[in-house]
Write a protein that holds these residues in place. Structure first.
Motif, PDB file in Angstrom:
ATOM      1  N   MET A   1       0.821  -1.183   0.000  1.00  0.00           N
ATOM      2  CA  MET A   1       0.000   0.000   0.000  1.00  0.00           C
ATOM      3  C   MET A   1       0.869   1.252   0.000  1.00  0.00           C
ATOM      4  O   MET A   1       0.544   2.224  -0.663  1.00  0.00           O
ATOM      5  N   PHE A   2       1.966   1.249   0.719  1.00  0.00           N
ATOM      6  CA  PHE A   2       2.879   2.385   0.788  1.00  0.00           C
ATOM      7  C   PHE A   2       3.384   2.761  -0.605  1.00  0.00           C
ATOM      8  O   PHE A   2       3.363   3.923  -0.994  1.00  0.00           O
ATOM      9  N   PHE A   3       3.823   1.760  -1.367  1.00  0.00           N
ATOM     10  CA  PHE A   3       4.373   2.005  -2.695  1.00  0.00           C
ATOM     11  C   PHE A   3       3.301   2.545  -3.641  1.00  0.00           C
ATOM     12  O   PHE A   3       3.549   3.474  -4.409  1.00  0.00           O
ATOM     13  N   TYR A   4       2.110   1.987  -3.601  1.00  0.00           N
ATOM     14  CA  TYR A   4       1.038   2.440  -4.492  1.00  0.00           C
ATOM     15  C   TYR A   4       0.578   3.848  -4.135  1.00  0.00           C
ATOM     16  O   TYR A   4       0.251   4.632  -5.032  1.00  0.00           O
ATOM     17  N   ASP A   5       0.536   4.170  -2.851  1.00  0.00           N
ATOM     18  CA  ASP A   5       0.197   5.528  -2.445  1.00  0.00           C
ATOM     19  C   ASP A   5       1.232   6.520  -2.971  1.00  0.00           C
ATOM     20  O   ASP A   5       0.884   7.586  -3.486  1.00  0.00           O
ATOM     21  N   MET A   6       2.507   6.157  -2.846  1.00  0.00           N
ATOM     22  CA  MET A   6       3.574   7.020  -3.315  1.00  0.00           C
ATOM     23  C   MET A   6       3.515   7.185  -4.833  1.00  0.00           C
ATOM     24  O   MET A   6       3.650   8.303  -5.355  1.00  0.00           O
ATOM     25  N   LEU A   7       3.278   6.107  -5.538  1.00  0.00           N
ATOM     26  CA  LEU A   7       3.197   6.154  -6.996  1.00  0.00           C
ATOM     27  C   LEU A   7       2.020   7.016  -7.451  1.00  0.00           C
ATOM     28  O   LEU A   7       2.156   7.836  -8.369  1.00  0.00           O
ATOM     29  N   LEU A   8       0.884   6.865  -6.827  1.00  0.00           N
ATOM     30  CA  LEU A   8      -0.287   7.673  -7.169  1.00  0.00           C
ATOM     31  C   LEU A   8      -0.033   9.153  -6.887  1.00  0.00           C
ATOM     32  O   LEU A   8      -0.409  10.016  -7.682  1.00  0.00           O
ATOM     33  N   ALA A   9       0.622   9.454  -5.773  1.00  0.00           N
ATOM     34  CA  ALA A   9       0.909  10.852  -5.433  1.00  0.00           C
ATOM     35  C   ALA A   9       1.861  11.485  -6.441  1.00  0.00           C
ATOM     36  O   ALA A   9       1.663  12.640  -6.843  1.00  0.00           O
ATOM     37  N   ILE A  10       2.866  10.757  -6.898  1.00  0.00           N
ATOM     38  CA  ILE A  10       3.804  11.325  -7.874  1.00  0.00           C
ATOM     39  C   ILE A  10       3.132  11.519  -9.228  1.00  0.00           C
ATOM     40  O   ILE A  10       3.364  12.518  -9.904  1.00  0.00           O
ATOM     41  N   VAL A  11       2.268  10.599  -9.611  1.00  0.00           N
ATOM     42  CA  VAL A  11       1.551  10.747 -10.887  1.00  0.00           C
ATOM     43  C   VAL A  11       0.620  11.957 -10.828  1.00  0.00           C
ATOM     44  O   VAL A  11       0.565  12.759 -11.776  1.00  0.00           O
ATOM     45  N   LEU A  12      -0.089  12.121  -9.736  1.00  0.00           N
ATOM     46  CA  LEU A  12      -0.985  13.271  -9.603  1.00  0.00           C
ATOM     47  C   LEU A  12      -0.206  14.587  -9.533  1.00  0.00           C
ATOM     48  O   LEU A  12      -0.650  15.604 -10.086  1.00  0.00           O
ATOM     49  N   ALA A  13       0.944  14.590  -8.894  1.00  0.00           N
ATOM     50  CA  ALA A  13       1.768  15.805  -8.844  1.00  0.00           C
ATOM     51  C   ALA A  13       2.260  16.175 -10.242  1.00  0.00           C
ATOM     52  O   ALA A  13       2.258  17.355 -10.620  1.00  0.00           O
ATOM     53  N   ILE A  14       2.656  15.189 -11.026  1.00  0.00           N
ATOM     54  CA  ILE A  14       3.092  15.449 -12.396  1.00  0.00           C
ATOM     55  C   ILE A  14       1.937  15.987 -13.232  1.00  0.00           C
ATOM     56  O   ILE A  14       2.103  16.912 -14.027  1.00  0.00           O
ATOM     57  N   ILE A  15       0.747  15.439 -13.048  1.00  0.00           N
ATOM     58  CA  ILE A  15      -0.422  15.922 -13.792  1.00  0.00           C
ATOM     59  C   ILE A  15      -0.743  17.369 -13.405  1.00  0.00           C
ATOM     60  O   ILE A  15      -1.024  18.198 -14.277  1.00  0.00           O
ATOM     61  N   VAL A  16      -0.690  17.674 -12.119  1.00  0.00           N
ATOM     62  CA  VAL A  16      -0.983  19.044 -11.672  1.00  0.00           C
ATOM     63  C   VAL A  16       0.023  20.024 -12.268  1.00  0.00           C
ATOM     64  O   VAL A  16      -0.356  21.087 -12.778  1.00  0.00           O
ATOM     65  N   ILE A  17       1.294  19.695 -12.253  1.00  0.00           N
ATOM     66  CA  ILE A  17       2.306  20.594 -12.803  1.00  0.00           C
ATOM     67  C   ILE A  17       2.169  20.690 -14.313  1.00  0.00           C
ATOM     68  O   ILE A  17       2.324  21.771 -14.894  1.00  0.00           O
ATOM     69  N   ALA A  18       1.849  19.591 -14.970  1.00  0.00           N
ATOM     70  CA  ALA A  18       1.666  19.623 -16.419  1.00  0.00           C
ATOM     71  C   ALA A  18       0.470  20.492 -16.807  1.00  0.00           C
ATOM     72  O   ALA A  18       0.481  21.138 -17.850  1.00  0.00           O
ATOM     73  N   LEU A  19      -0.554  20.524 -15.988  1.00  0.00           N
ATOM     74  CA  LEU A  19      -1.695  21.395 -16.254  1.00  0.00           C
ATOM     75  C   LEU A  19      -1.388  22.853 -15.937  1.00  0.00           C
ATOM     76  O   LEU A  19      -1.964  23.763 -16.527  1.00  0.00           O
ATOM     77  N   LEU A  20      -0.476  23.083 -15.018  1.00  0.00           N
ATOM     78  CA  LEU A  20      -0.170  24.439 -14.581  1.00  0.00           C
ATOM     79  C   LEU A  20       0.808  25.156 -15.506  1.00  0.00           C
ATOM     80  O   LEU A  20       0.618  26.332 -15.813  1.00  0.00           O
ATOM     81  N   THR A  21       1.831  24.491 -15.988  1.00  0.00           N
ATOM     82  CA  THR A  21       2.889  25.179 -16.733  1.00  0.00           C
ATOM     83  C   THR A  21       2.497  25.637 -18.140  1.00  0.00           C
ATOM     84  O   THR A  21       2.912  26.720 -18.525  1.00  0.00           O
TER      85      THR A  21
END
Length: 132
Positions: free
Chosen positions: A1-21
């Protein structure tokens, strides 16, 4: 669960930055700086908030993804609201002294650096407490 939570958080952070820039909120030279500043910050904030929220939505691979997507969405809205559109720099040299802009920039850098590290430390603390 730890790894999947971390992976989901990094994917969402990349999506947020990709939408922002690409929206023009940052000048062309600052897009790499935006990625370097916002990626660790958003990644840790999304991860810590998503880990502490009550599980919401259907689980995918054991992770309740909606609990991570909601903080990511609100952080995106906050960044849109706080950022100013890029444009030509203003010429206020007639009003302000010559050194005032450099002094203000130095103070801003120091304040943002301190704020950045406090937020990073708080998010890491929240993640460690949640998973320990």
């Amino acid at each position: 669960m730890f790894f999947y939570d971390m992976l989901l958080a990094i994917v969402l952070a990349i999506i947020v930055i990709a939408l922002l820039t690409p929206t023009g909120r940052y000048r062309a030279g600052n897009k790499i700086g935006a990625w370097l500043f916002f990626l660790p910050l958003l990644f840790l904030l999304i991860w810590s908030m998503g880990a502490w929220l009550t599980p919401v939505g259907p689980p995918v691979a054991g992770v309740y993804w909606l609990g991570f997507a909601i903080p990511a969405f609100f952080l995106l809205l906050l960044l849109f609201a706080l950022s100013t559109p890029s444009g030509p720099p203003r010429k206020d040299s007639d009003i302000t002294p010559v050194d005032a802009e450099e002094e203000a920039a130095a103070g801003t850098v120091i304040a943002f650096t301190i704020f950045f590290w406090i937020i990073i430390a708080a998010a890491l603390f929240a993640i460690v407490i949640r998973y320990s």
